[in-house]
Motif scaffolding. Sequence first.
Motif, PDB file in Angstrom:
ATOM      1  N   LYS A 159      -1.984  -8.692  -4.440  1.00 33.37           N
ATOM      2  CA  LYS A 159      -0.788  -8.117  -3.838  1.00 33.37           C
ATOM      3  C   LYS A 159      -0.145  -9.168  -2.929  1.00 33.37           C
ATOM      4  O   LYS A 159      -0.787  -9.678  -2.015  1.00 33.37           O
ATOM      5  CB  LYS A 159      -1.155  -6.873  -3.031  1.00 33.37           C
ATOM      6  CG  LYS A 159       0.039  -6.169  -2.472  1.00 33.37           C
ATOM      7  CD  LYS A 159      -0.354  -4.890  -1.777  1.00 33.37           C
ATOM      8  CE  LYS A 159       0.851  -4.276  -1.120  1.00 33.37           C
ATOM      9  NZ  LYS A 159       0.509  -3.084  -0.373  1.00 33.37           N
ATOM     10  N   ASN A 211       4.643  -9.651   2.095  1.00 32.69           N
ATOM     11  CA  ASN A 211       6.079  -9.375   2.098  1.00 32.69           C
ATOM     12  C   ASN A 211       6.911 -10.643   2.146  1.00 32.69           C
ATOM     13  O   ASN A 211       7.873 -10.790   1.399  1.00 32.69           O
ATOM     14  CB  ASN A 211       6.450  -8.474   3.279  1.00 32.69           C
ATOM     15  CG  ASN A 211       5.934  -7.067   3.119  1.00 32.69           C
ATOM     16  OD1 ASN A 211       5.508  -6.659   2.047  1.00 32.69           O
ATOM     17  ND2 ASN A 211       5.948  -6.313   4.189  1.00 32.69           N
ATOM     18  N   HIS A 265      11.612  -5.638   0.540  1.00 30.25           N
ATOM     19  CA  HIS A 265      10.424  -4.774   0.472  1.00 30.25           C
ATOM     20  C   HIS A 265      10.620  -3.409   1.126  1.00 30.25           C
ATOM     21  O   HIS A 265       9.793  -2.524   0.957  1.00 30.25           O
ATOM     22  CB  HIS A 265       9.225  -5.469   1.118  1.00 30.25           C
ATOM     23  CG  HIS A 265       9.383  -5.705   2.582  1.00 30.25           C
ATOM     24  ND1 HIS A 265      10.281  -6.623   3.096  1.00 30.25           N
ATOM     25  CD2 HIS A 265       8.777  -5.138   3.632  1.00 30.25           C
ATOM     26  CE1 HIS A 265      10.206  -6.607   4.421  1.00 30.25           C
ATOM     27  NE2 HIS A 265       9.298  -5.708   4.767  1.00 30.25           N
ATOM     28  N   GLU A 266      11.741  -3.231   1.844  1.00 34.00           N
ATOM     29  CA  GLU A 266      11.922  -1.960   2.562  1.00 34.00           C
ATOM     30  C   GLU A 266      13.306  -1.347   2.436  1.00 34.00           C
ATOM     31  O   GLU A 266      13.550  -0.279   2.988  1.00 34.00           O
ATOM     32  CB  GLU A 266      11.584  -2.144   4.039  1.00 34.00           C
ATOM     33  CG  GLU A 266      12.472  -3.106   4.768  1.00 34.00           C
ATOM     34  CD  GLU A 266      12.045  -3.356   6.215  1.00 34.00           C
ATOM     35  OE1 GLU A 266      12.907  -3.788   6.989  1.00 34.00           O
ATOM     36  OE2 GLU A 266      10.880  -3.114   6.559  1.00 34.00           O
ATOM     37  N   GLN A 272       1.127  10.153  -9.230  1.00 32.61           N
ATOM     38  CA  GLN A 272       1.381   8.745  -8.942  1.00 32.61           C
ATOM     39  C   GLN A 272       2.822   8.355  -9.230  1.00 32.61           C
ATOM     40  O   GLN A 272       3.554   9.089  -9.881  1.00 32.61           O
ATOM     41  CB  GLN A 272       0.452   7.850  -9.754  1.00 32.61           C
ATOM     42  CG  GLN A 272       0.703   7.862 -11.239  1.00 32.61           C
ATOM     43  CD  GLN A 272      -0.314   7.027 -11.990  1.00 32.61           C
ATOM     44  OE1 GLN A 272      -1.314   6.614 -11.425  1.00 32.61           O
ATOM     45  NE2 GLN A 272      -0.075   6.775 -13.250  1.00 32.61           N
ATOM     46  N   ASP A 316       0.687   3.412  -8.688  1.00 31.09           N
ATOM     47  CA  ASP A 316      -0.113   3.627  -7.491  1.00 31.09           C
ATOM     48  C   ASP A 316       0.037   5.073  -7.049  1.00 31.09           C
ATOM     49  O   ASP A 316       1.063   5.707  -7.291  1.00 31.09           O
ATOM     50  CB  ASP A 316       0.331   2.696  -6.367  1.00 31.09           C
ATOM     51  CG  ASP A 316      -0.744   2.534  -5.316  1.00 31.09           C
ATOM     52  OD1 ASP A 316      -1.442   1.512  -5.355  1.00 31.09           O
ATOM     53  OD2 ASP A 316      -0.886   3.432  -4.465  1.00 31.09           O
ATOM     54  N   GLU A 359       1.065   4.087  -2.417  1.00 33.03           N
ATOM     55  CA  GLU A 359       2.221   3.318  -1.956  1.00 33.03           C
ATOM     56  C   GLU A 359       3.528   4.103  -2.115  1.00 33.03           C
ATOM     57  O   GLU A 359       3.672   4.929  -3.014  1.00 33.03           O
ATOM     58  CB  GLU A 359       2.338   2.001  -2.737  1.00 33.03           C
ATOM     59  CG  GLU A 359       1.190   1.046  -2.522  1.00 33.03           C
ATOM     60  CD  GLU A 359       1.168   0.393  -1.156  1.00 33.03           C
ATOM     61  OE1 GLU A 359       2.127   0.530  -0.380  1.00 33.03           O
ATOM     62  OE2 GLU A 359       0.167  -0.264  -0.853  1.00 33.03           O
ATOM     63  N   LYS A 360       4.493   3.783  -1.244  1.00 33.07           N
ATOM     64  CA  LYS A 360       5.822   4.388  -1.330  1.00 33.07           C
ATOM     65  C   LYS A 360       6.541   3.888  -2.588  1.00 33.07           C
ATOM     66  O   LYS A 360       6.246   2.785  -3.071  1.00 33.07           O
ATOM     67  CB  LYS A 360       6.644   4.013  -0.099  1.00 33.07           C
ATOM     68  CG  LYS A 360       6.133   4.621   1.185  1.00 33.07           C
ATOM     69  CD  LYS A 360       7.105   4.387   2.315  1.00 33.07           C
ATOM     70  CE  LYS A 360       6.781   3.081   3.013  1.00 33.07           C
ATOM     71  NZ  LYS A 360       7.609   2.805   4.170  1.00 33.07           N
ATOM     72  N   THR A 398       7.885   0.380  -2.490  1.00 38.62           N
ATOM     73  CA  THR A 398       6.837  -0.645  -2.539  1.00 38.62           C
ATOM     74  C   THR A 398       6.408  -0.898  -3.980  1.00 38.62           C
ATOM     75  O   THR A 398       6.213  -2.050  -4.387  1.00 38.62           O
ATOM     76  CB  THR A 398       5.632  -0.218  -1.680  1.00 38.62           C
ATOM     77  OG1 THR A 398       6.077  -0.004  -0.341  1.00 38.62           O
ATOM     78  CG2 THR A 398       4.548  -1.276  -1.697  1.00 38.62           C
ATOM     79  N   ILE A 399       6.284   0.163  -4.760  1.00 37.16           N
ATOM     80  CA  ILE A 399       5.921   0.031  -6.177  1.00 37.16           C
ATOM     81  C   ILE A 399       7.001  -0.759  -6.914  1.00 37.16           C
ATOM     82  O   ILE A 399       6.703  -1.661  -7.702  1.00 37.16           O
ATOM     83  CB  ILE A 399       5.739   1.419  -6.833  1.00 37.16           C
ATOM     84  CG1 ILE A 399       4.703   2.253  -6.093  1.00 37.16           C
ATOM     85  CG2 ILE A 399       5.411   1.299  -8.307  1.00 37.16           C
ATOM     86  CD1 ILE A 399       3.316   1.710  -6.158  1.00 37.16           C
ATOM     87  N   LEU A 451       6.855  -4.434  -5.830  1.00 35.54           N
ATOM     88  CA  LEU A 451       5.727  -5.120  -6.459  1.00 35.54           C
ATOM     89  C   LEU A 451       6.024  -5.463  -7.922  1.00 35.54           C
ATOM     90  O   LEU A 451       5.693  -6.558  -8.394  1.00 35.54           O
ATOM     91  CB  LEU A 451       4.465  -4.257  -6.378  1.00 35.54           C
ATOM     92  CG  LEU A 451       3.823  -4.136  -5.004  1.00 35.54           C
ATOM     93  CD1 LEU A 451       2.783  -3.014  -4.997  1.00 35.54           C
ATOM     94  CD2 LEU A 451       3.191  -5.455  -4.581  1.00 35.54           C
TER      95      LEU A 451
END
Length: 111
Positions: free
Chosen positions: A4, A7, A45-46, A73, A92, A95-96, A99-100, A103
Amino acid sequence: MKNKPKNLDGNKLIADFDGLLQDSYGKYFKYGIFKAYNESEFKYHESYEWLMPVVERIKELKHPVNFYQSHIQNTVEIYSMVDRHYIVRVSDTIEKPITILWLAVVEFIDR
């Protein structure tokens, strides 16, 4: 995904893909936008506002991006239209969603 990404590392990778240019002082600029960013100010990332233009760019390269949510999921798949199979698949249960998606984008760019 290998490991992983942090950020900052993932955001820098996305910034390069997104076309941000770095000047000799280490500031990043996007063509046509007169605001300078430090690496620590990247919000891929956010923030969907930051990330979705990158997703659109991936789609323009003829790689559909699919996002699935269930009560169990979240999953993001980035497909190859040539192979008719996903290139990247990230799932996942914790994770939010952003975030998925982040990634998956980082893995797609890093492949």
